[in-house]
Design a protein around this motif. Structure first.
Motif, PDB file in Angstrom:
ATOM      1  N   ALA A   1       0.844  -1.154   0.057  1.00  0.00           N
ATOM      2  CA  ALA A   1      -0.069   0.045   0.044  1.00  0.00           C
ATOM      3  C   ALA A   1       0.877   1.162   0.138  1.00  0.00           C
ATOM      4  O   ALA A   1       0.485   2.193  -0.831  1.00  0.00           O
ATOM      5  CB  ALA A   1      -0.746  -0.050   1.111  1.00  0.00           C
ATOM      6  N   GLY A   2       2.023   1.268   0.717  1.00  0.00           N
ATOM      7  CA  GLY A   2       2.836   2.434   0.631  1.00  0.00           C
ATOM      8  C   GLY A   2       3.540   2.486  -0.683  1.00  0.00           C
ATOM      9  O   GLY A   2       3.599   3.654  -1.196  1.00  0.00           O
ATOM     10  N   GLN A   3       3.819   1.454  -1.459  1.00  0.00           N
ATOM     11  CA  GLN A   3       4.439   1.839  -2.602  1.00  0.00           C
ATOM     12  C   GLN A   3       3.696   2.115  -3.636  1.00  0.00           C
ATOM     13  O   GLN A   3       3.728   3.013  -4.380  1.00  0.00           O
ATOM     14  CB  GLN A   3       4.776   0.432  -3.179  1.00  0.00           C
ATOM     15  N   LEU A   4       2.221   1.938  -3.521  1.00  0.00           N
ATOM     16  CA  LEU A   4       1.132   2.235  -4.390  1.00  0.00           C
ATOM     17  C   LEU A   4       0.749   3.615  -3.836  1.00  0.00           C
ATOM     18  O   LEU A   4       0.421   4.612  -5.115  1.00  0.00           O
ATOM     19  CB  LEU A   4      -0.314   1.402  -4.047  1.00  0.00           C
ATOM     20  N   ARG A   5       1.058   4.103  -2.775  1.00  0.00           N
ATOM     21  CA  ARG A   5       0.743   5.719  -2.577  1.00  0.00           C
ATOM     22  C   ARG A   5       1.838   6.351  -3.190  1.00  0.00           C
ATOM     23  O   ARG A   5       1.535   7.622  -3.701  1.00  0.00           O
ATOM     24  CB  ARG A   5       0.670   5.729  -0.965  1.00  0.00           C
ATOM     25  N   VAL A   6       3.107   6.029  -3.233  1.00  0.00           N
ATOM     26  CA  VAL A   6       4.205   6.751  -3.658  1.00  0.00           C
ATOM     27  C   VAL A   6       4.003   6.847  -5.312  1.00  0.00           C
ATOM     28  O   VAL A   6       3.955   7.937  -5.793  1.00  0.00           O
ATOM     29  CB  VAL A   6       5.490   6.048  -3.756  1.00  0.00           C
ATOM     30  N   ILE A   7       3.398   5.794  -5.941  1.00  0.00           N
ATOM     31  CA  ILE A   7       3.206   5.906  -7.507  1.00  0.00           C
ATOM     32  C   ILE A   7       1.794   6.930  -7.566  1.00  0.00           C
ATOM     33  O   ILE A   7       1.947   7.700  -8.497  1.00  0.00           O
ATOM     34  CB  ILE A   7       2.673   4.561  -7.965  1.00  0.00           C
ATOM     35  N   GLU A   8       0.890   6.816  -6.654  1.00  0.00           N
ATOM     36  CA  GLU A   8      -0.236   7.648  -6.880  1.00  0.00           C
ATOM     37  C   GLU A   8       0.305   9.090  -6.733  1.00  0.00           C
ATOM     38  O   GLU A   8      -0.094   9.885  -7.319  1.00  0.00           O
ATOM     39  CB  GLU A   8      -1.172   7.349  -5.633  1.00  0.00           C
ATOM     40  N   LYS A   9       1.091   9.464  -5.553  1.00  0.00           N
ATOM     41  CA  LYS A   9       1.604  10.813  -5.618  1.00  0.00           C
ATOM     42  C   LYS A   9       2.330  11.318  -6.865  1.00  0.00           C
ATOM     43  O   LYS A   9       2.377  12.389  -7.164  1.00  0.00           O
ATOM     44  CB  LYS A   9       2.606  10.658  -4.149  1.00  0.00           C
TER      45      LYS A   9
END
Length: 341
Positions: free
Chosen positions: A116-124
């Motif tokens: 989830a943390g990795q996905l939020r980085v991509i989202e940002k």
């Protein structure tokens, strides 16, 4: 010269499905060294974020005028590649969708939290990209991304995705491959919006002609001339695909003709070598050539014998084989008679 770059289908390779890569785009560019500008044709449902950004940055690094042209569908990470064009156009009936990145994972709670943390980085990263290229505030773009928004031509123009207010008009046509099977891991939600998309798009083609002329080369490779009716004549300038990608290189056809393609366009048709002479005449010609070859060999052998008849002081030796002079004279007369025929 304006070159053409085609980005069609899945972006990146995953789930056992091979998609278009950065290397594919670089290869297309290298095959058009004289291009001073490029039209980038995009028809893609999206794919891997990293691969999409790699292609975007590479296109921008070319330092040449780019026009991106969307057709069919431009969705997900394909919309990022679309923004590489200084001039950005869409064709009529093109579906354009933006959304936040998503994916799936299995594992422990810690592993899922890490994902989830990795996905939020991509989202940002995605949000930051749209903010910059569209010159909008985060509050304006995030709701659209969260809702997986399908944008109309007017909305695309108003938000800055396209540089023209009206889509490019084209003759309506579609290519339906009955043997195509969608592969990959799609959720029910994915299948729903893909099926609804297909229904909407095909609904606009009810009164359109569906063109598709498919031929096979001498090895059985199928070449799809998707702009040609089945009974049309294949001519230079026709566009074709092989395995869903723009046709490239040479293809020997069963009738002996050779088709040469560059970036999907048929640039040359080479005719087979014709044997215009009758079979009997060709056979006689081959026999005469063999006889001439034998005669030439004998003449060369005689010349070597005559040329060796010298003494050390450079004078001709008096030694001569019996009948040698008669043989040379007769050979010369034979060759003269042959040349008169």
């Amino acid at each position: 010269m304006t070159g053409n770059i085609y980005i069609s289908g899945q972006i990146g390779t995953f789930d056992g499905v091979t998609g278009i890569s950065l290397a594919d785009v670089i290869s297309q560019v290298k095959k058009q060294p004289k291009a001073t500008a490029y039209n980038v044709h995009i028809n893609s449902e999206g794919g891997l974020v990293d691969t999409g950004f790699d292609i975007y940055h590479y296109l921008c690094s070319l330092g040449k005028p780019l026009t991106t042209i969307g057709s069919g569908i431009v969705a997900s990470i394909a919309t990022v590649i679309f923004m590489a064009g200084k001039k950005r156009l869409i064709k009529e009936n093109t579906q354009f969708m933006i959304h936040l990145p998503w994916g799936g994972s299995m594992g422990t709670a810690d592993e899922l939290e890490q994902f989830a943390g990795q996905l939020r980085v991509i989202e940002k990263k995605m949000v930051g990209f749209y903010k910059k290229v569209l010159s909008v505030q985060e509050q304006a773009i995030v709701p659209l991304l969260k809702n997986e928004t399908w944008l109309t031509p007017n909305q695309l123009s108003a938000l800055g995705f396209t540089t023209a207010s009206q889509p490019v008009k084209a003759v309506a046509k579609a290519f339906i491959n009955p043997n195509f099977t969608m592969r990959g891991t799609f959720t029910e939600r994915d299948r729903h919006w893909m099926e609804s998309l297909f229904t909407r798009v095909m609904g606009k083609f009810k009164n359109a002609h569906i063109f598709n002329k498919v031929v096979q080369d001498a090895t059985g490779i199928e070449i799809d001339f998707t702009d040609l009716p089945d009974d049309a004549i294949i001519e230079v300038g026709a566009m074709a695909t092989v395995d869903g990608m723009p046709a490239e290189g040479e293809y020997l056809m069963p009738d002996g003709y050779t088709y040469i393609f560059t970036a999907g366009e048929l640039t040359e048709i080479i005719e087979p070598e014709e044997e215009s002479a009758p079979a009997a005449l060709r056979a006689e010609n081959k026999a005469l050539k063999r006889q001439l070859s034998i005669i030439k060999s004998e003449v060369m052998a005689l010349k070597r014998q005559v040329g060796s008849r010298y003494t050390l002081d450079g004078k001709k030796a008096s030694v001569r084989k019996p009948g040698e002079s008669d043989r040379l004279s007769g050979m010369k007369q034979y060759l003269q008679n042959k040349n008169r025929k």
